[in-house]
Design a protein around this motif. Structure first.
Motif, PDB file in Angstrom:
ATOM      1  N   ASN A   1      45.364  -4.214  27.959  1.00 52.54           N
ATOM      2  CA  ASN A   1      46.821  -4.346  27.878  1.00 52.54           C
ATOM      3  C   ASN A   1      47.356  -4.171  26.458  1.00 52.54           C
ATOM      4  OD1 ASN A   1      46.945  -6.581  30.567  1.00 52.54           O
ATOM      5  ND2 ASN A   1      48.377  -4.903  30.344  1.00 52.54           N
ATOM      6  N   SER A   2      46.506  -4.315  25.458  1.00 52.35           N
ATOM      7  CA  SER A   2      46.963  -4.267  24.074  1.00 52.35           C
ATOM      8  C   SER A   2      47.715  -2.977  23.781  1.00 52.35           C
ATOM      9  CB  SER A   2      45.784  -4.376  23.108  1.00 52.35           C
ATOM     10  OG  SER A   2      45.301  -5.683  23.072  1.00 52.35           O
ATOM     11  N   GLY A   3      48.836  -3.121  23.084  1.00 55.51           N
ATOM     12  CA  GLY A   3      49.669  -1.976  22.740  1.00 55.51           C
ATOM     13  C   GLY A   3      50.726  -1.669  23.769  1.00 55.51           C
ATOM     14  N   GLY A   4      50.648  -2.331  24.916  1.00 54.90           N
ATOM     15  CA  GLY A   4      51.636  -2.120  25.969  1.00 54.90           C
ATOM     16  C   GLY A   4      52.938  -2.839  25.681  1.00 54.90           C
ATOM     17  N   ALA A   5      53.923  -2.602  26.523  1.00 53.40           N
ATOM     18  CA  ALA A   5      55.281  -3.084  26.262  1.00 53.40           C
ATOM     19  C   ALA A   5      55.581  -4.399  26.962  1.00 53.40           C
ATOM     20  CB  ALA A   5      56.291  -2.035  26.713  1.00 53.40           C
ATOM     21  N   LEU A   6      56.283  -5.269  26.250  1.00 46.69           N
ATOM     22  CA  LEU A   6      56.924  -6.438  26.832  1.00 46.69           C
ATOM     23  C   LEU A   6      58.418  -6.160  26.754  1.00 46.69           C
ATOM     24  CD1 LEU A   6      56.266  -9.337  27.922  1.00 46.69           C
ATOM     25  CD2 LEU A   6      56.818 -10.165  25.619  1.00 46.69           C
ATOM     26  N   VAL A   7      59.096  -6.131  27.905  1.00 52.75           N
ATOM     27  CA  VAL A   7      60.501  -5.721  27.930  1.00 52.75           C
ATOM     28  C   VAL A   7      61.363  -6.792  28.574  1.00 52.75           C
ATOM     29  CG1 VAL A   7      59.833  -3.287  28.073  1.00 52.75           C
ATOM     30  CG2 VAL A   7      60.383  -4.527  30.187  1.00 52.75           C
ATOM     31  N   ASP A   8      62.671  -6.737  28.276  1.00 54.96           N
ATOM     32  CA  ASP A   8      63.610  -7.657  28.909  1.00 54.96           C
ATOM     33  C   ASP A   8      64.084  -7.072  30.239  1.00 54.96           C
ATOM     34  OD1 ASP A   8      65.505  -5.692  28.276  1.00 54.96           O
ATOM     35  OD2 ASP A   8      66.342  -6.809  26.577  1.00 54.96           O
ATOM     36  N   CYS A   9      65.020  -7.763  30.868  1.00 55.19           N
ATOM     37  CA  CYS A   9      65.459  -7.332  32.194  1.00 55.19           C
ATOM     38  C   CYS A   9      66.275  -6.041  32.171  1.00 55.19           C
ATOM     39  CB  CYS A   9      66.261  -8.447  32.870  1.00 55.19           C
ATOM     40  SG  CYS A   9      65.264  -9.894  33.305  1.00 55.19           S
ATOM     41  N   ASP A  10      66.663  -5.590  30.973  1.00 52.54           N
ATOM     42  CA  ASP A  10      67.329  -4.302  30.834  1.00 52.54           C
ATOM     43  C   ASP A  10      66.339  -3.191  30.495  1.00 52.54           C
ATOM     44  OD1 ASP A  10      69.956  -5.273  31.327  1.00 52.54           O
ATOM     45  OD2 ASP A  10      70.067  -6.012  29.262  1.00 52.54           O
ATOM     46  N   GLY A  11      65.046  -3.525  30.489  1.00 50.18           N
ATOM     47  CA  GLY A  11      64.030  -2.535  30.198  1.00 50.18           C
ATOM     48  C   GLY A  11      63.880  -2.213  28.730  1.00 50.18           C
TER      49      GLY A  11
ATOM     50  N   THR B   1      50.302  -0.573  35.313  1.00 50.54           N
ATOM     51  CA  THR B   1      50.296  -1.918  35.878  1.00 50.54           C
ATOM     52  C   THR B   1      51.515  -2.685  35.374  1.00 50.54           C
ATOM     53  OG1 THR B   1      47.895  -2.004  36.094  1.00 50.54           O
ATOM     54  CG2 THR B   1      49.041  -4.102  35.955  1.00 50.54           C
ATOM     55  N   VAL B   2      52.172  -3.404  36.274  1.00 54.27           N
ATOM     56  CA  VAL B   2      53.403  -4.135  35.946  1.00 54.27           C
ATOM     57  C   VAL B   2      53.250  -5.588  36.372  1.00 54.27           C
ATOM     58  CG1 VAL B   2      55.898  -4.289  36.330  1.00 54.27           C
ATOM     59  CG2 VAL B   2      54.765  -2.057  36.295  1.00 54.27           C
ATOM     60  N   THR B   3      53.644  -6.508  35.507  1.00 54.65           N
ATOM     61  CA  THR B   3      53.697  -7.926  35.859  1.00 54.65           C
ATOM     62  C   THR B   3      54.977  -8.522  35.281  1.00 54.65           C
ATOM     63  OG1 THR B   3      52.346  -8.442  33.935  1.00 54.65           O
ATOM     64  CG2 THR B   3      51.195  -8.183  36.019  1.00 54.65           C
ATOM     65  N   ALA B   4      55.326  -9.722  35.691  1.00 55.49           N
ATOM     66  CA  ALA B   4      56.587 -10.318  35.240  1.00 55.49           C
ATOM     67  C   ALA B   4      56.443 -11.813  35.037  1.00 55.49           C
ATOM     68  CB  ALA B   4      57.691 -10.040  36.254  1.00 55.49           C
ATOM     69  N   GLY B   5      57.257 -12.365  34.130  1.00 54.42           N
ATOM     70  CA  GLY B   5      57.195 -13.799  33.860  1.00 54.42           C
ATOM     71  C   GLY B   5      58.265 -14.221  32.875  1.00 54.42           C
ATOM     72  N   ILE B   6      57.933 -15.124  31.959  1.00 50.89           N
ATOM     73  CA  ILE B   6      58.922 -15.654  31.025  1.00 50.89           C
ATOM     74  C   ILE B   6      58.397 -15.668  29.594  1.00 50.89           C
ATOM     75  CG2 ILE B   6      59.980 -17.138  32.778  1.00 50.89           C
ATOM     76  CD1 ILE B   6      58.548 -19.509  31.283  1.00 50.89           C
TER      77      ILE B   6
ATOM     78  N   PRO C   1      45.776  -2.670  32.023  1.00 54.49           N
ATOM     79  CA  PRO C   1      44.675  -3.640  31.941  1.00 54.49           C
ATOM     80  C   PRO C   1      43.422  -3.076  32.598  1.00 54.49           C
ATOM     81  CG  PRO C   1      46.251  -4.304  33.613  1.00 54.49           C
ATOM     82  CD  PRO C   1      46.870  -3.153  32.871  1.00 54.49           C
ATOM     83  N   LEU C   2      42.283  -3.174  31.879  1.00 53.64           N
ATOM     84  CA  LEU C   2      41.000  -2.674  32.373  1.00 53.64           C
ATOM     85  C   LEU C   2      41.096  -1.207  32.772  1.00 53.64           C
ATOM     86  CD1 LEU C   2      39.891  -5.772  34.494  1.00 53.64           C
ATOM     87  CD2 LEU C   2      39.458  -5.281  32.081  1.00 53.64           C
ATOM     88  N   GLY C   3      41.992  -0.467  32.118  1.00 57.55           N
ATOM     89  CA  GLY C   3      42.140   0.950  32.394  1.00 57.55           C
ATOM     90  C   GLY C   3      42.983   1.279  33.600  1.00 57.55           C
ATOM     91  N   LEU C   4      43.593   0.276  34.239  1.00 56.83           N
ATOM     92  CA  LEU C   4      44.412   0.500  35.438  1.00 56.83           C
ATOM     93  C   LEU C   4      45.839   0.850  35.003  1.00 56.83           C
ATOM     94  CD1 LEU C   4      43.025  -2.459  37.567  1.00 56.83           C
ATOM     95  CD2 LEU C   4      42.466  -0.046  37.783  1.00 56.83           C
TER      96      LEU C   4
ATOM     97  N   LEU D   1      58.232   2.530  33.266  1.00 54.07           N
ATOM     98  CA  LEU D   1      56.870   3.048  33.401  1.00 54.07           C
ATOM     99  C   LEU D   1      56.671   4.465  32.863  1.00 54.07           C
ATOM    100  CD1 LEU D   1      55.576   1.656  36.820  1.00 54.07           C
ATOM    101  CD2 LEU D   1      54.630   1.222  34.541  1.00 54.07           C
ATOM    102  N   PRO D   2      57.638   5.378  32.999  1.00 50.38           N
ATOM    103  CA  PRO D   2      57.424   6.716  32.426  1.00 50.38           C
ATOM    104  C   PRO D   2      57.251   6.718  30.909  1.00 50.38           C
ATOM    105  CG  PRO D   2      59.173   6.785  34.069  1.00 50.38           C
ATOM    106  CD  PRO D   2      58.871   5.330  33.830  1.00 50.38           C
TER     107      PRO D   2
END
Length: 360
Positions: A209-219, A170-175, A164-167, A64-65
């Motif tokens: 959310n556009s431009g944000g990061a999609l990361v693996d479990c190692d960040g 924000t963190v979410t998780a999935g596959i 998302p929506l300026g919040l 997040l930082p």
């Protein structure tokens, strides 16, 4: 930013019209925020961690930082997300996020701790929908780590981070739902482009959310969240937010394009020097020919002309791929360099011939 986003804020985050891409995908809209993926948990009560999911509580505080919120203001205004690439202030985001501020607007980056910094546009590449910004914080910033390759596996757990929506934060998780997608999406300036090799995810990606990061479990960054599929209403317009079908530009493309933008301020994609039209299998069957790309125009002095291609030629294989499509061309152009050679099979007057095209 704990307040409920207003309808006006949501509209500002919704960049450009949706594009229908068929019944399976519904309508595609560029999402101006970085969503996360819904976790898929295995039914194993004895497991110390849920199987098939990341330890998000461990990943989030490390990543997040490095995630920022971006505000772009000009004739229009929009918000999006970004990720810090280097400690001296290079930030990657989507091109459509910063489009409202081009050419004479203002871009502001909001760090995870709330500090607001003016940002300069280093360079942009609408073709891959990526852009690089520069901020000067006066101190070293935490930078996101990039994964070593695009080799993510279908079913691999991932985490998405953004605003998302300026919040912010924000963190979410999935596959990872699929890999290697070629997805036609709107650009920030009203045209279209093809995301090649995109990662499909069941992330809850929404406008902002556009431009944000999609990361693996190692960040480590595996992709930049860029587009979502939405269900169209009776008028064909996108309705609501995420339906669990999102797309991210893969890290290999992110690394190649951002390196070029940082070094040169622009990306020079090579050209085939021709215009083509897809001949799908259904139409090809009626003519008794293979599916492929019909050459509709050839540029004087371009690669196609130099290779001897003519208007009316049917390209049946391109760069080793049979039945090539517009997405095949886009993939080659994005990853090719000036002078690269591409093998092409052409059907003309019922006879097949092999040619080599040198891109320029």
């Amino acid at each position: 930013m704990c307040a409920q986003p207003s309808p006006e804020h949501q509209r500002r985050g919704w960049r450009g019209p949706a594009l229908a891409t068929g019944a399976a995908l519904g309508a595609l809209a560029l999402g101006l925020a970085g969503g996360v993926l819904g976790a898929r948990l295995a039914a194993d009560p004895d497991a110390s961690e849920p199987v098939g999911s990341c330890d998000v509580a461990e990943v989030a505080p490390r990543v997040l930082p490095t995630i920022v919120t971006i505000s772009a203001t000009g004739a229009e205004a929009g918000t999006g997300s970004g990720a810090i690439l280097t400690a001296d202030g290079a930030v990657v985001t989507n091109d459509h996020v910063i489009t409202p501020a081009v050419p004479d607007g203002r871009i502001e980056v909001i760090l995870a701790d709330g500090e607001r910094l003016p940002a300069e546009l280093v360079g942009r590449d609408p073709q891959t929908d990526l852009a690089v910004l520069d901020v000067e914080p006066g101190r070293a910033l935490p930078a996101i780590e990039l994964a070593g390759s695009d080799d993510v596996a279908i079913g691999e757990p991932v985490v998405a981070l953004g605003a998302p929506l300026g919040l912010s934060s924000t963190v979410t998780a999935g596959i990872v739902s699929a890999t290697g997608r070629s997805v036609t999406v709107p650009t920030g300036e009203g045209g279209t482009t093809v995301l090649t090799g995109a990662i499909q995810t069941d992330a809850s990606i929404n406008p902002g959310n556009s431009g944000g990061a999609l990361v693996d479990c190692d960040g480590r960054l595996v992709g930049v969240n860029t587009a979502i599929s939405t269900v169209p209403d009776s008028a064909g317009q996108p309705v609501g937010g995420s339906v669990g079908i999102g797309f991210a530009v893969p890290v290999g493309t992110v690394r190649a394009i951002t390196d070029e933008l940082i070094e040169h301020g622009r990306v020079a994609h090579p050209s085939f020097g021709m215009t083509v039209s897809e001949l799908p299998a259904s139409a090809a069957a009626r003519f008794g020919v293979p599916p492929g790309l019909v050459v509709t125009a050839v540029t004087d002095g371009g690669a196609a002309q130099a290779a001897g291609l003519r208007v009316g030629d049917l390209i049946t294989s391109l760069d080793g791929q049979d039945a090539p499509t517009d997405a095949t061309l886009a993939r080659v152009v994005v990853h090719a360099a000036d002078g690269d050679e591409v093998e092409v099979e052409v059907l003309r007057d019922g006879r097949s011939r092999q040619v080599t095209m040198t891109l320029s």
